[in-house]
Design an enzyme around this catalytic site. Structure first.
Site, PDB file in Angstrom:
ATOM      1  N   HIS A 163       2.572  28.241   3.964  1.00 59.64           N
ATOM      2  CA  HIS A 163       1.577  28.001   5.015  1.00 59.64           C
ATOM      3  C   HIS A 163       2.258  27.523   6.297  1.00 59.64           C
ATOM      4  CE1 HIS A 163      -2.295  26.458   6.694  1.00 59.64           C
ATOM      5  NE2 HIS A 163      -1.499  25.540   7.198  1.00 59.64           N
ATOM      6  N   GLU A 164       3.161  26.562   6.166  1.00 65.26           N
ATOM      7  CA  GLU A 164       3.834  26.019   7.348  1.00 65.26           C
ATOM      8  C   GLU A 164       4.771  27.045   7.977  1.00 65.26           C
ATOM      9  OE1 GLU A 164       2.842  23.384   8.639  1.00 65.26           O
ATOM     10  OE2 GLU A 164       1.619  22.704   6.960  1.00 65.26           O
ATOM     11  N   HIS A 198       2.861  29.346  10.179  1.00 65.27           N
ATOM     12  CA  HIS A 198       2.625  28.816  11.524  1.00 65.27           C
ATOM     13  C   HIS A 198       3.799  29.161  12.442  1.00 65.27           C
ATOM     14  CE1 HIS A 198      -1.112  26.740  11.116  1.00 65.27           C
ATOM     15  NE2 HIS A 198      -0.693  25.928  10.157  1.00 65.27           N
ATOM     16  N   GLU A 234      -5.304  28.257  11.506  1.00 58.07           N
ATOM     17  CA  GLU A 234      -5.147  27.700  10.166  1.00 58.07           C
ATOM     18  C   GLU A 234      -5.538  28.733   9.106  1.00 58.07           C
ATOM     19  OE1 GLU A 234      -3.904  24.876   8.960  1.00 58.07           O
ATOM     20  OE2 GLU A 234      -3.276  24.286  10.974  1.00 58.07           O
TER      21      GLU A 234
END
Length: 211
Positions: free
Chosen positions: A76-77, A80, A157
């Site tokens: 997930h990070e 980003h 997100e």
């Protein structure tokens, strides 16, 4: 500000290998990796582009999540970073500030310039209407800009969740990790209001915000 400590392959081989493997899968350079000595479950990524990126996790996240859950959070990070969300969020913050400044300038021009124009031109009613418009803009513009920023943040997100699931091919890992993170009520000692938006979970749970 987060009092994070850098790690590498020698100091935390398991964490480094996970980040390295996910970075290779995503086609990204391996970011710098940091650990924050906090029991709370949290993580964030930052950096203006993939070549200057950082991934940071808390000690609690490493202790409480299993490998698949940790992979989900790190994917997930990294998403980003790959999606350049930090740059997008920075532009959104600048846009919010710019709109607020414009509204303030417009309102001030009505206060300081309206009286002279009213006396010289006799347009008292028109100036009153413009004053009301200026007041309305000064109130509504920052609110609408902030709502736009929140909408952008929420969409980014969601995109990071989807991209992270594609990286790991196991969305259940991230889902399980988010359940554990949401259930964790411990506060972060070194949380700052200026960096709170970076964390995957609100670091101020039950805690007074700090500058």
């Amino acid at each position: 500000m987060a009092r994070a400590v850098p790690v590498d392959r020698n100091t935390n081989r398991e964490l480094y290998n996970i980040v390295e493997n996910l970075s290779i899968t995503a086609g990204l350079p391996v970011p710098k990796i940091y650990i924050v000595n906090e029991p709370a479950l949290n993580a964030f990524a930052t950096g203006r582009d993939p070549k200057h990126a950082v991934v940071c996790v808390t000690r609690g996240l490493l202790e409480k999540l299993n490998k698949t859950e940790l992979e989900g959070v790190l994917a997930h990070e990294l998403s980003h970073i790959g999606n350049r969300d930090i740059l997008v969020n920075t532009i959104a913050v600048i846009l919010v500030g710019f709109i607020s400044i414009l509204a303030d300038i417009f309102l001030r021009s009505m206060f300081f310039g309206g009286g002279r124009r009213r006396n010289s031109e006799g347009g008292g009613q028109a100036q009153a209407i413009m004053m009301l418009i200026g007041i309305a803009l000064s109130i509504l513009a920052p609110i609408s800009a902030t709502l736009m920023q929140l909408a952008i943040s929420r969409r980014r997100e969601s995109l990071a969740d989807a991209t992270g699931a594609l990286l790991t091919r196991y969305p259940e890992g991230l889902a399980a990790a988010l359940e554990k993170i949401a259930a964790d009520v411990r506060t972060m000692r070194y949380a700052k209001n200026t960096t709170s938006h970076l964390w995957i979970d609100d670091p101020f749970t039950g805690q007074k915000r700090t500058v």
